[in-house]
Design a protein around this motif. Structure first.
Motif, PDB file in Angstrom:
ATOM      1  N   ALA A  96      15.598  28.601   8.376  1.00 30.20           N
ATOM      2  CA  ALA A  96      16.865  27.999   7.985  1.00 30.20           C
ATOM      3  C   ALA A  96      16.662  26.532   7.663  1.00 30.20           C
ATOM      4  CB  ALA A  96      17.903  28.147   9.104  1.00 30.20           C
ATOM      5  N   ALA A  97      17.468  26.055   6.733  1.00 28.80           N
ATOM      6  CA  ALA A  97      17.506  24.638   6.388  1.00 28.80           C
ATOM      7  C   ALA A  97      18.975  24.259   6.282  1.00 28.80           C
ATOM      8  CB  ALA A  97      16.775  24.383   5.077  1.00 28.80           C
ATOM      9  N   THR A  98      19.312  23.100   6.818  1.00 24.19           N
ATOM     10  CA  THR A  98      20.704  22.681   6.874  1.00 24.19           C
ATOM     11  C   THR A  98      20.915  21.414   6.069  1.00 24.19           C
ATOM     12  OG1 THR A  98      20.342  21.368   8.861  1.00 24.19           O
ATOM     13  CG2 THR A  98      20.979  23.672   9.180  1.00 24.19           C
ATOM     14  N   GLY A  99      22.181  21.156   5.781  1.00 19.50           N
ATOM     15  CA  GLY A  99      22.529  19.917   5.103  1.00 19.50           C
ATOM     16  C   GLY A  99      24.018  19.682   5.191  1.00 19.50           C
ATOM     17  N   GLU A 100      24.386  18.410   5.042  1.00 17.90           N
ATOM     18  CA  GLU A 100      25.795  18.036   5.013  1.00 17.90           C
ATOM     19  C   GLU A 100      25.909  16.650   4.401  1.00 17.90           C
ATOM     20  OE1 GLU A 100      27.733  17.677   8.800  1.00 17.90           O
ATOM     21  OE2 GLU A 100      26.107  16.538   9.669  1.00 17.90           O
ATOM     22  N   PRO A 101      27.115  16.273   3.965  1.00 17.68           N
ATOM     23  CA  PRO A 101      27.295  14.923   3.439  1.00 17.68           C
ATOM     24  C   PRO A 101      26.871  13.884   4.481  1.00 17.68           C
ATOM     25  CG  PRO A 101      29.198  16.287   2.916  1.00 17.68           C
ATOM     26  CD  PRO A 101      28.340  17.083   3.864  1.00 17.68           C
ATOM     27  N   LEU A 102      26.077  12.906   4.051  1.00 14.54           N
ATOM     28  CA  LEU A 102      25.574  11.905   4.986  1.00 14.54           C
ATOM     29  C   LEU A 102      26.703  11.140   5.660  1.00 14.54           C
ATOM     30  CD1 LEU A 102      23.149  10.495   6.300  1.00 14.54           C
ATOM     31  CD2 LEU A 102      23.064   8.979   4.309  1.00 14.54           C
ATOM     32  N   GLY A 103      27.808  10.929   4.959  1.00 11.03           N
ATOM     33  CA  GLY A 103      28.941  10.224   5.542  1.00 11.03           C
ATOM     34  C   GLY A 103      29.526  10.934   6.745  1.00 11.03           C
ATOM     35  N   ASP A 104      29.270  12.239   6.884  1.00  7.53           N
ATOM     36  CA  ASP A 104      29.760  13.023   8.017  1.00  7.53           C
ATOM     37  C   ASP A 104      28.688  13.251   9.080  1.00  7.53           C
ATOM     38  OD1 ASP A 104      32.347  13.407   6.947  1.00  7.53           O
ATOM     39  OD2 ASP A 104      31.595  15.012   5.663  1.00  7.53           O
ATOM     40  N   GLU A 105      27.498  12.730   8.845  1.00  8.04           N
ATOM     41  CA  GLU A 105      26.389  12.920   9.784  1.00  8.04           C
ATOM     42  C   GLU A 105      26.567  12.037  11.007  1.00  8.04           C
ATOM     43  OE1 GLU A 105      23.946  14.039  11.366  1.00  8.04           O
ATOM     44  OE2 GLU A 105      23.239  15.558  10.018  1.00  8.04           O
ATOM     45  N   LEU A 106      25.765  12.308  12.034  1.00  7.70           N
ATOM     46  CA  LEU A 106      25.755  11.486  13.228  1.00  7.70           C
ATOM     47  C   LEU A 106      25.410  10.043  12.857  1.00  7.70           C
ATOM     48  CD1 LEU A 106      23.764  13.926  15.531  1.00  7.70           C
ATOM     49  CD2 LEU A 106      26.226  13.498  15.574  1.00  7.70           C
ATOM     50  N   LYS A 107      25.988   9.104  13.582  1.00  7.83           N
ATOM     51  CA  LYS A 107      25.787   7.680  13.280  1.00  7.83           C
ATOM     52  C   LYS A 107      24.307   7.306  13.277  1.00  7.83           C
ATOM     53  CE  LYS A 107      27.137   3.051  14.533  1.00  7.83           C
ATOM     54  NZ  LYS A 107      27.852   2.175  15.432  1.00  7.83           N
ATOM     55  N   ASP A 108      23.525   7.909  14.175  1.00  3.53           N
ATOM     56  CA  ASP A 108      22.091   7.607  14.248  1.00  3.53           C
ATOM     57  C   ASP A 108      21.415   7.759  12.887  1.00  3.53           C
ATOM     58  OD1 ASP A 108      21.374   7.826  17.481  1.00  3.53           O
ATOM     59  OD2 ASP A 108      23.043   9.091  16.839  1.00  3.53           O
ATOM     60  N   PHE A 109      21.850   8.750  12.109  1.00  2.00           N
ATOM     61  CA  PHE A 109      21.221   9.018  10.819  1.00  2.00           C
ATOM     62  C   PHE A 109      21.820   8.170   9.694  1.00  2.00           C
ATOM     63  CE2 PHE A 109      20.550  12.889  13.317  1.00  2.00           C
ATOM     64  CZ  PHE A 109      19.173  12.973  13.248  1.00  2.00           C
TER      65      PHE A 109
ATOM     66  N   ALA B 176      23.429   4.969  10.109  1.00 11.22           N
ATOM     67  CA  ALA B 176      23.420   3.519  10.332  1.00 11.22           C
ATOM     68  C   ALA B 176      22.273   2.776   9.630  1.00 11.22           C
ATOM     69  CB  ALA B 176      23.426   3.216  11.822  1.00 11.22           C
ATOM     70  N   PRO B 177      21.020   3.230   9.708  1.00  7.90           N
ATOM     71  CA  PRO B 177      19.951   2.472   9.063  1.00  7.90           C
ATOM     72  C   PRO B 177      20.147   2.329   7.544  1.00  7.90           C
ATOM     73  CG  PRO B 177      19.025   3.999  10.646  1.00  7.90           C
ATOM     74  CD  PRO B 177      20.482   4.344  10.508  1.00  7.90           C
ATOM     75  N   LEU B 178      20.742   3.328   6.921  1.00  6.31           N
ATOM     76  CA  LEU B 178      21.010   3.247   5.488  1.00  6.31           C
ATOM     77  C   LEU B 178      22.214   2.347   5.214  1.00  6.31           C
ATOM     78  CD1 LEU B 178      20.186   6.914   5.053  1.00  6.31           C
ATOM     79  CD2 LEU B 178      19.217   5.209   3.536  1.00  6.31           C
ATOM     80  N   GLU B 179      23.260   2.473   6.015  1.00  7.13           N
ATOM     81  CA  GLU B 179      24.437   1.611   5.861  1.00  7.13           C
ATOM     82  C   GLU B 179      24.048   0.140   6.001  1.00  7.13           C
ATOM     83  OE1 GLU B 179      28.109   4.380   7.459  1.00  7.13           O
ATOM     84  OE2 GLU B 179      26.776   3.476   8.945  1.00  7.13           O
ATOM     85  N   GLU B 180      23.190  -0.153   6.968  1.00  5.92           N
ATOM     86  CA  GLU B 180      22.763  -1.529   7.208  1.00  5.92           C
ATOM     87  C   GLU B 180      21.998  -2.110   6.028  1.00  5.92           C
ATOM     88  OE1 GLU B 180      20.557  -1.118  10.837  1.00  5.92           O
ATOM     89  OE2 GLU B 180      22.379  -0.681  12.002  1.00  5.92           O
ATOM     90  N   ARG B 181      21.384  -1.242   5.207  1.00  5.80           N
ATOM     91  CA  ARG B 181      20.647  -1.682   4.014  1.00  5.80           C
ATOM     92  C   ARG B 181      21.501  -1.642   2.750  1.00  5.80           C
ATOM     93  NH1 ARG B 181      14.981  -1.982   4.283  1.00  5.80           N
ATOM     94  NH2 ARG B 181      14.453  -2.414   6.433  1.00  5.80           N
ATOM     95  N   GLY B 182      22.799  -1.366   2.915  1.00  4.16           N
ATOM     96  CA  GLY B 182      23.705  -1.410   1.769  1.00  4.16           C
ATOM     97  C   GLY B 182      23.870  -0.114   1.003  1.00  4.16           C
ATOM     98  N   TYR B 183      23.332   0.985   1.508  1.00  2.00           N
ATOM     99  CA  TYR B 183      23.501   2.268   0.829  1.00  2.00           C
ATOM    100  C   TYR B 183      24.911   2.787   1.083  1.00  2.00           C
ATOM    101  CZ  TYR B 183      18.498   2.651  -0.106  1.00  2.00           C
ATOM    102  OH  TYR B 183      17.224   2.436  -0.563  1.00  2.00           O
ATOM    103  N   ASP B 184      25.508   3.365   0.051  1.00  2.17           N
ATOM    104  CA  ASP B 184      26.824   3.988   0.178  1.00  2.17           C
ATOM    105  C   ASP B 184      26.607   5.422   0.654  1.00  2.17           C
ATOM    106  OD1 ASP B 184      29.330   5.115  -0.036  1.00  2.17           O
ATOM    107  OD2 ASP B 184      29.655   4.500  -2.120  1.00  2.17           O
ATOM    108  N   VAL B 185      26.730   5.638   1.965  1.00  3.71           N
ATOM    109  CA  VAL B 185      26.413   6.951   2.531  1.00  3.71           C
ATOM    110  C   VAL B 185      27.406   8.026   2.092  1.00  3.71           C
ATOM    111  CG1 VAL B 185      25.143   5.986   4.486  1.00  3.71           C
ATOM    112  CG2 VAL B 185      27.582   6.497   4.720  1.00  3.71           C
ATOM    113  N   SER B 186      28.547   7.635   1.567  1.00  5.30           N
ATOM    114  CA  SER B 186      29.508   8.632   1.088  1.00  5.30           C
ATOM    115  C   SER B 186      29.031   9.287  -0.212  1.00  5.30           C
ATOM    116  CB  SER B 186      30.882   7.995   0.874  1.00  5.30           C
ATOM    117  OG  SER B 186      30.862   7.133  -0.243  1.00  5.30           O
ATOM    118  N   ARG B 187      27.976   8.755  -0.801  1.00  3.33           N
ATOM    119  CA  ARG B 187      27.460   9.279  -2.073  1.00  3.33           C
ATOM    120  C   ARG B 187      26.089   9.959  -1.919  1.00  3.33           C
ATOM    121  NH1 ARG B 187      30.088   7.574  -6.426  1.00  3.33           N
ATOM    122  NH2 ARG B 187      28.238   7.562  -7.732  1.00  3.33           N
TER     123      ARG B 187
END
Length: 195
Positions: free
Chosen positions: A69-82, A84-95
């Motif tokens: 099995a392989a899973t996936g979901e929108p990053l904006g709905d993922e756990l904060k741990d996953f 935060a590092p992208l948000e802190e670098r300016g990535y729009d996690v909703s995209r």
């Protein structure tokens, strides 16, 4: 052997969570994750997939048995741990779409199923309007005492699929390793691709 790959969403996804928990516990015991999991932890951890619009499980079935099995979901709905590092670098996690775990019973490896897992999750992400995807891979020291002598990292496979490491962007996430008394933070490298 008749192997069937199915993309699961909604109630079909929820119905697969228990089998996914068993598979994660079994497969992630091996290098490099060394995960000492429990069904109680898995139930809490996996619940979010059943509660998230846009989540997917791509299941590999041999008859009626989930063998990968392989899973996936929108990053904006993922756990904060996953996120935060992208948000802190300016990535729009909703995209960005997050490709989470990928587990496959060792007896079924080398048959192209890993490629199908990526193909199906990437197609799912595109259907939802996502043009970028990320995933994380655990980082273990080369001299770790439990590293198998014949271990081959998956980096070449991921690069062939168009993914690249995001330099300097790592996630830390806790789990209990085999032989540990409790959870410890593990560093994980973030990989990125434009779909």
């Amino acid at each position: 052997m008749t192997l069937e790959i199915r993309s699961l969403t909604g109630s079909d996804l929820k119905d697969a969570l228990e089998a996914l928990a068993d598979l994660r516990i079994s497969v992630f015991r091996d290098w490099p994750y060394l995960y000492d999991g429990s069904l109680e932890y898995e139930a809490r951890y996996l619940r979010r997939y059943g509660e998230t619009d846009g989540a997917v499980i791509v299941g590999a079935y041999d008859g009626g048995k989930l063998v990968g099995a392989a899973t996936g979901e929108p990053l904006g709905d993922e756990l904060k741990d996953f996120r935060a590092p992208l948000e802190e670098r300016g990535y729009d996690v909703s995209r960005i779409f997050y490709l989470a775990e990928s587990v496959l019973d060792p007896h079924y490896r080398g048959r192209g199923i890993g490629h199908r897992f990526f193909d199906e999750r990437e197609a799912h992400a595109r259907r939802l309007g996502y043009a970028k995807a990320v995933f994380c891979a655990v980082i273990r020291p080369d001299d770790h005492p439990l590293k198998p002598a014949d271990y081959r990292p998956l980096d070449p496979f991921w690069r062939k699929r168009g993914y690249q490491k995001l330099d300097g962007i790592q996630v830390t996430f806790p789990w209990k390793d085999l032989g540990e008394d409790g959870e410890t933070e593990k560093p994980m490298q973030v990989w990125f691709r434009t779909l």
